[in-house]
Write a protein that holds these residues in place. Sequence first.
Motif, mmCIF file in Angstrom:
data_model
loop_
_atom_site.group_PDB
_atom_site.id
_atom_site.type_symbol
_atom_site.label_atom_id
_atom_site.label_comp_id
_atom_site.label_asym_id
_atom_site.label_seq_id
_atom_site.Cartn_x
_atom_site.Cartn_y
_atom_site.Cartn_z
ATOM 1 N N MET A 1 -4.936 -9.726 -47.833
ATOM 2 C CA MET A 1 -5.658 -10.152 -48.739
ATOM 3 C C MET A 1 -6.073 -9.040 -49.693
ATOM 4 N N PHE A 2 -6.235 -9.415 -50.965
ATOM 5 C CA PHE A 2 -6.388 -8.386 -52.029
ATOM 6 C C PHE A 2 -6.931 -9.074 -53.401
ATOM 7 N N PHE A 3 -7.741 -8.257 -54.374
ATOM 8 C CA PHE A 3 -8.120 -8.929 -55.546
ATOM 9 C C PHE A 3 -7.116 -8.359 -56.624
ATOM 10 N N THR A 4 -7.012 -9.190 -57.603
ATOM 11 C CA THR A 4 -6.135 -8.671 -58.912
ATOM 12 C C THR A 4 -6.635 -9.733 -60.043
ATOM 13 N N THR A 5 -6.363 -8.970 -61.130
ATOM 14 C CA THR A 5 -6.726 -9.502 -62.230
ATOM 15 C C THR A 5 -5.252 -9.880 -63.159
ATOM 16 N N ASP A 6 -4.378 -9.805 -62.521
ATOM 17 C CA ASP A 6 -3.096 -10.002 -63.292
ATOM 18 C C ASP A 6 -2.814 -11.298 -63.570
ATOM 19 N N PRO A 7 -2.440 -11.853 -64.528
ATOM 20 C CA PRO A 7 -2.422 -13.235 -64.795
ATOM 21 C C PRO A 7 -0.859 -13.507 -64.289
ATOM 22 N N ARG A 8 -0.017 -12.808 -64.030
ATOM 23 C CA ARG A 8 1.450 -13.097 -63.391
ATOM 24 C C ARG A 8 1.314 -13.340 -61.974
ATOM 25 N N TYR A 211 1.496 -7.779 -32.936
ATOM 26 C CA TYR A 211 0.584 -6.589 -32.851
ATOM 27 C C TYR A 211 0.859 -5.779 -34.379
ATOM 28 N N ASN A 212 2.284 -5.386 -34.251
ATOM 29 C CA ASN A 212 2.729 -4.743 -35.479
ATOM 30 C C ASN A 212 2.324 -5.592 -36.932
ATOM 31 N N LEU A 213 2.655 -6.841 -36.827
ATOM 32 C CA LEU A 213 2.083 -7.597 -38.180
ATOM 33 C C LEU A 213 0.618 -7.631 -38.359
ATOM 34 N N ILE A 214 -0.090 -7.680 -37.215
ATOM 35 C CA ILE A 214 -1.620 -7.850 -37.238
ATOM 36 C C ILE A 214 -1.960 -6.498 -37.785
ATOM 37 N N ARG A 215 -1.681 -5.485 -37.019
ATOM 38 C CA ARG A 215 -1.781 -4.162 -37.705
ATOM 39 C C ARG A 215 -1.675 -3.942 -39.191
ATOM 40 N N ARG A 216 -0.576 -4.161 -39.460
ATOM 41 C CA ARG A 216 -0.278 -4.141 -41.105
ATOM 42 C C ARG A 216 -1.303 -4.914 -41.899
ATOM 43 N N SER A 217 -1.516 -6.266 -41.331
ATOM 44 C CA SER A 217 -2.469 -7.089 -42.375
ATOM 45 C C SER A 217 -3.689 -6.761 -41.974
ATOM 46 N N PHE A 218 -3.996 -6.009 -41.259
ATOM 47 C CA PHE A 218 -5.459 -5.363 -41.118
ATOM 48 C C PHE A 218 -5.891 -4.308 -41.926
ATOM 49 N N ARG A 219 -4.870 -3.458 -41.943
ATOM 50 C CA ARG A 219 -4.914 -2.270 -42.809
ATOM 51 C C ARG A 219 -5.088 -2.935 -44.399
ATOM 52 N N ALA A 220 -4.310 -3.928 -44.687
ATOM 53 C CA ALA A 220 -4.205 -4.511 -45.971
ATOM 54 C C ALA A 220 -5.606 -5.422 -46.122
ATOM 55 N N ARG A 221 -6.235 -5.678 -45.115
ATOM 56 C CA ARG A 221 -7.450 -6.580 -45.392
ATOM 57 C C ARG A 221 -8.656 -5.740 -45.404
#
Length: 541
Positions: A1-8, A211-221
């Motif tokens: 999950m992240f925010f962006t203003t890129d129209p593409r 667990y690895n996927l969740i850890r990476r997703s958690f860092r991104a979140r």
Amino acid sequence: MFFTTDPRFRPVRSLPLYQTLLCVVCVLILVLNGVSLVRNLDGLKTANARQAQADRVTAKLQYLNLLVTDAESGLRGYYLSGSDTYLGPLRTAERELDGQFNTLKTLLADNPSQLKNLTQLQNLVVRRINLMNQGLEVYRHGGLSDIVAIAQTQEDKTHMDEIRLQVVIMTGEQNETLAARSAVFYDRYRLAALRGLGINVAALVTLVLFYNLIRRSFRARLNAERALQQTNDHLESLVAERTEQLSVLSRHLIRVSEEEKAKLARELHDEMGANLTAIGMHLASVTDQIRTAHPDHAETLGRARAVLVETVELKRRIVEDLRPSLLDNLGLSAALQSYCEDFGRTTGVDCEALIEGDIDCAGSAQSIALFRIAQESLNNVAKYAQARHVVVHLAREGEAYTLEISDDGVGIPPDAMRRPKSHGLLGMRERALLLGGTLRVDRGVNGIGTTVHAIVPVTAPGETDAGGTASAGALDIAALAVAPAADPAGDAPPEAAELAEHQLHNHLRAAQAQSPLATAGRDAVPLMRATRPSADGHTRF
């Protein structure tokens, strides 16, 4: 999950492939584990059934042996005593043997070897029972000496040994069969346990990948949550600030509205009331002067005076609607009682006011809020409730005033407070909330009618002296002596009555300012009931 203003940027509409595959693998592992559990359960159920079958076969064989042994013992007792009572076991064996053998055939239907042994046992048992019956006949015809001669041949003992041996053989084979089947079940169960262990290992591997996927997703979140938290904090502070501003503005508007109503009512009563009274007095004077010389003009002036009286009454109603004079002069209890009387007289609805405790010491904000809530509630009763009886109950309970208006009408919908056009109900709730109180609208007792329940604290938020305005409605008892003088004979003209009323209000205000503590004597009466004029014109108490 992240925010962006890129129209593409295009948001992802589905999971990545590797995550989908992991999900499929997890589902398959769960399915396999479930199938394995079901199979293990079926195997355990089968093993238990076989164990129960073996136990029943053993019990049946032992029971057969017992039947034959008891029959032989009973027959010997008969030989010695000659009593038919000892023949009971023999008759019982004859009745039950067929049923017991049929049951054993059903239990051993899947074991041909045991069925063969069972047939041999049945032949031996039947043969032994027949020999017992033959011996019984010999005893009855020849006596005990013939039975002794037969017993010396040892043939009976041989037959019983054969039966016991056959029972032992069948019991042993049954135990061996059960042991073999138990070994097979154990092998299958061990294989199932190994499969379950493999499934658990696969599940652990999958969990590690997840667990690895969740850890990476958690860092991104985390970054997104921090941004959201900052945005939420800003919005919450902004909403709190706007809410506080709206609350202050709403309170200010209500206060200004009540002040303007009070000012307008005072000006109408003082200025317009005095002018109307003067006009009435002038009309009365002119009418007296021309009554003899010009009766037609006098009659016209009389009609003008009648219109003037209606205007005075209209002015009085307008003044009372804007600001009840009794609320400022005599306090909340008198104002509420008077309004309930007027409501019952105007609408024909039985209206009862019950006032308990020290109510007149309420502050100005509390008094007008409680009065307006009761006023709006009674207006709703008159418009929508179709009620025949209304009870207005006001009391002080601890550090709060409680107001309850109950009717026996058609009731109110449960979502009435949430409707956008319920301005009256919302206004009542806002008045209570602005003073730190609450307002609730419910169905009446047993679902009949409507009950409005309001609670207003004695001290509103921000007030430092709850009793600062308690004496605002005080009145010196001596001031009431002016009231009878306003109409001594009962036939005074309407304009004179209006003038007397105007003078009375001025005297009341002067007495209020001079004697702010005159209300102390009213505490001796804790409960007051307002008269309730009913539709038939009678007054009830």
